[in-house]
Design an enzyme around this catalytic site. Sequence first.
Site, PDB file in Angstrom:
ATOM      1  N   PHE A   1     -32.481  -9.171   2.126  1.00  0.00           N
ATOM      2  CA  PHE A   1     -32.355  -7.950   1.361  1.00  0.00           C
ATOM      3  C   PHE A   1     -34.044  -7.434   1.069  1.00  0.00           C
ATOM      4  O   PHE A   1     -34.274  -6.971  -0.129  1.00  0.00           O
ATOM      5  CB  PHE A   1     -31.750  -8.012  -0.003  1.00  0.00           C
ATOM      6  CG  PHE A   1     -30.194  -7.450   0.253  1.00  0.00           C
ATOM      7  CD1 PHE A   1     -29.417  -8.382   0.971  1.00  0.00           C
ATOM      8  CD2 PHE A   1     -30.021  -6.422  -0.293  1.00  0.00           C
ATOM      9  CE1 PHE A   1     -28.300  -8.086   1.329  1.00  0.00           C
ATOM     10  CE2 PHE A   1     -28.497  -5.947   0.064  1.00  0.00           C
ATOM     11  CZ  PHE A   1     -27.576  -7.020   0.754  1.00  0.00           C
TER      12      PHE A   1
ATOM     13  N   ASP B   1       0.871  -1.060  -0.031  1.00  0.00           N
ATOM     14  CA  ASP B   1       0.086  -0.092   0.045  1.00  0.00           C
ATOM     15  C   ASP B   1       0.724   1.156   0.006  1.00  0.00           C
ATOM     16  O   ASP B   1       2.095   1.187   0.579  1.00  0.00           O
ATOM     17  CB  ASP B   1      -1.060  -0.008   1.281  1.00  0.00           C
ATOM     18  CG  ASP B   1      -2.045   0.856   1.093  1.00  0.00           C
ATOM     19  OD1 ASP B   1      -3.344   0.573   0.727  1.00  0.00           O
ATOM     20  OD2 ASP B   1      -1.920   2.049   1.111  1.00  0.00           O
TER      21      ASP B   1
ATOM     22  N   CYS C   1     -20.229   0.445  -2.391  1.00  0.00           N
ATOM     23  CA  CYS C   1     -20.301  -0.596  -3.732  1.00  0.00           C
ATOM     24  C   CYS C   1     -21.491  -0.252  -4.246  1.00  0.00           C
ATOM     25  O   CYS C   1     -21.540  -0.263  -5.440  1.00  0.00           O
ATOM     26  CB  CYS C   1     -20.199  -2.068  -3.097  1.00  0.00           C
ATOM     27  SG  CYS C   1     -18.771  -2.435  -2.152  1.00  0.00           S
TER      28      CYS C   1
ATOM     29  N   LYS D   1     -24.618   1.181   7.150  1.00  0.00           N
ATOM     30  CA  LYS D   1     -25.333  -0.130   7.489  1.00  0.00           C
ATOM     31  C   LYS D   1     -24.770  -0.493   9.093  1.00  0.00           C
ATOM     32  O   LYS D   1     -23.549   0.216   9.399  1.00  0.00           O
ATOM     33  CB  LYS D   1     -25.337  -1.497   6.628  1.00  0.00           C
ATOM     34  CG  LYS D   1     -23.697  -1.719   6.647  1.00  0.00           C
ATOM     35  CD  LYS D   1     -23.912  -3.309   5.819  1.00  0.00           C
ATOM     36  CE  LYS D   1     -22.483  -3.588   5.692  1.00  0.00           C
ATOM     37  NZ  LYS D   1     -22.544  -4.920   4.768  1.00  0.00           N
TER      38      LYS D   1
END
Length: 445
Positions: A246, A32, A257, A322
């Site tokens: 869902f 990274d 996403c 969430k």
Amino acid sequence: MGSRVGVVGAGYVGLTSAACLAHLGHHVTCLDNDESKVAALCAGTVPIIEPSLPELVREGLGEDRLTFTTDPRSLAESEVVLLCLPTPMGAGGTADLGVLDDALVALGPVLPPDCVLVTKSTVPVGTAARIPTLTGLANAVVSNPEFLREGYAVHDFLHPERILVGANEQNQEAAERVAALYARTDAPVLRTDTASAELAKYASNAFLAVKLSFVNTLAELCEQVDGDISKVTDVMGMDARIGSSFLAPGPGWGGSCLPKDTRALLASADAVGVDFAIVRDAVRANDHQRAMVLRKVRHAVTGSVDGSLAGARIGIFGLAFKAGTGDLRDSPAVAIARQLSRHDAVVAAYDPCVPPSDAHELAADPDGIQVLDDPYLAAKGAAAIVILTEWPDFRHLDWRKLSDDVDRPVVVDTRNLLDERVLSGTGFTVVGIGSPTTGEPRSAR
Ligand code: UGA
């Protein structure tokens, strides 16, 4: 014997993949360019909230199967290199591949020619096929998209429902090598060409987004026709073809996403003249959902869906997109808190997991959302409490005390988290989502 694996990028996907592959017996070097992040990881400190990840990182470090570095040359011995770099939303919704391109330019001179390059983070259809032309690298490129949910990423990596390996005809051996990385999981491996693998990832996320927008709109309909969304979805969910997951309505879907991937899929379809209307409508319904929550709050506070919120104190419970994560990226909760602030409400928020750096950023933002580390302080003097993230902890707050702390005991529960048992005897009125008693007055529409 494990493989020598390089992982480029130590974000959610990269770090989870690196730690889990080390756990599965491979020798992993994770690269990274953020020096402070790499230093922290070398010391066993994980900068994100993800269950079991710190333990696996420390296990890998301790057993010498996991190292972190900022030096691309450390990947020179790799047999497989997983590209786990961000592909943020760029112009017109297309995925921006700038970070990936830069990394490949830096890696090109150090990678052995027989090392397999793997696209792990979500990339637009056609990327794997284009990488050799774009970079001039002769390495085989394999598409191996991840299906990790934040908050369950380690579980999903080690116990996946499926492993997807996409490779073109000439790269079948490379595909074998990638599939072998997962030999110690018991998931089925699906082998496709690269374009199908890339598309399958977008299709999965876009389908989830469509499902959620369907449910959110259905909840709105329930409010208007005396239906109850939880009963309707109970029935739908028992049909195995639909499935019960869902199906929970909320303030709209978000995260790093679904919003990005729906728009990227639309852009890819658009580019070849395909009108993916159902995905476009799901995105539009999601914007509508946020506006609908704002109307609910205005109604709860003023008695009118377009009443003025000027000076009204609003206590926000939950900022993460969430429960189970501290991630604020594209969070509907943050968007709604900002909207309330732009309508001149005084917004104080509490979330059990938001990192202090994000809290400072929100407070410094022109929309000025104050983030407090105590829910009772966030609720103090509030004209309404608004639950935006489904943290189960909110159920266990002392709602009797909260009713004394607030100015008006009203809670707009956009996750239908609280039930009567939690609030009985507290004096709170609940405005939820998707049942006739929780909707807006019909005359106001
Ligand atoms: C999503 C996918 O679920 C993963 O399979 C995928 O690998 C990942 O994106 C990715 O592309 O990397 P994630 O972003 O972690 O995972 O979030 P989800 O759990 O899918 O939740 C997305 C949004 O839908 C959240 O805002 C959540 O609150 C909302 N949601 C979810 C609901 O409103 N209701 C539900 O019933 C479920």
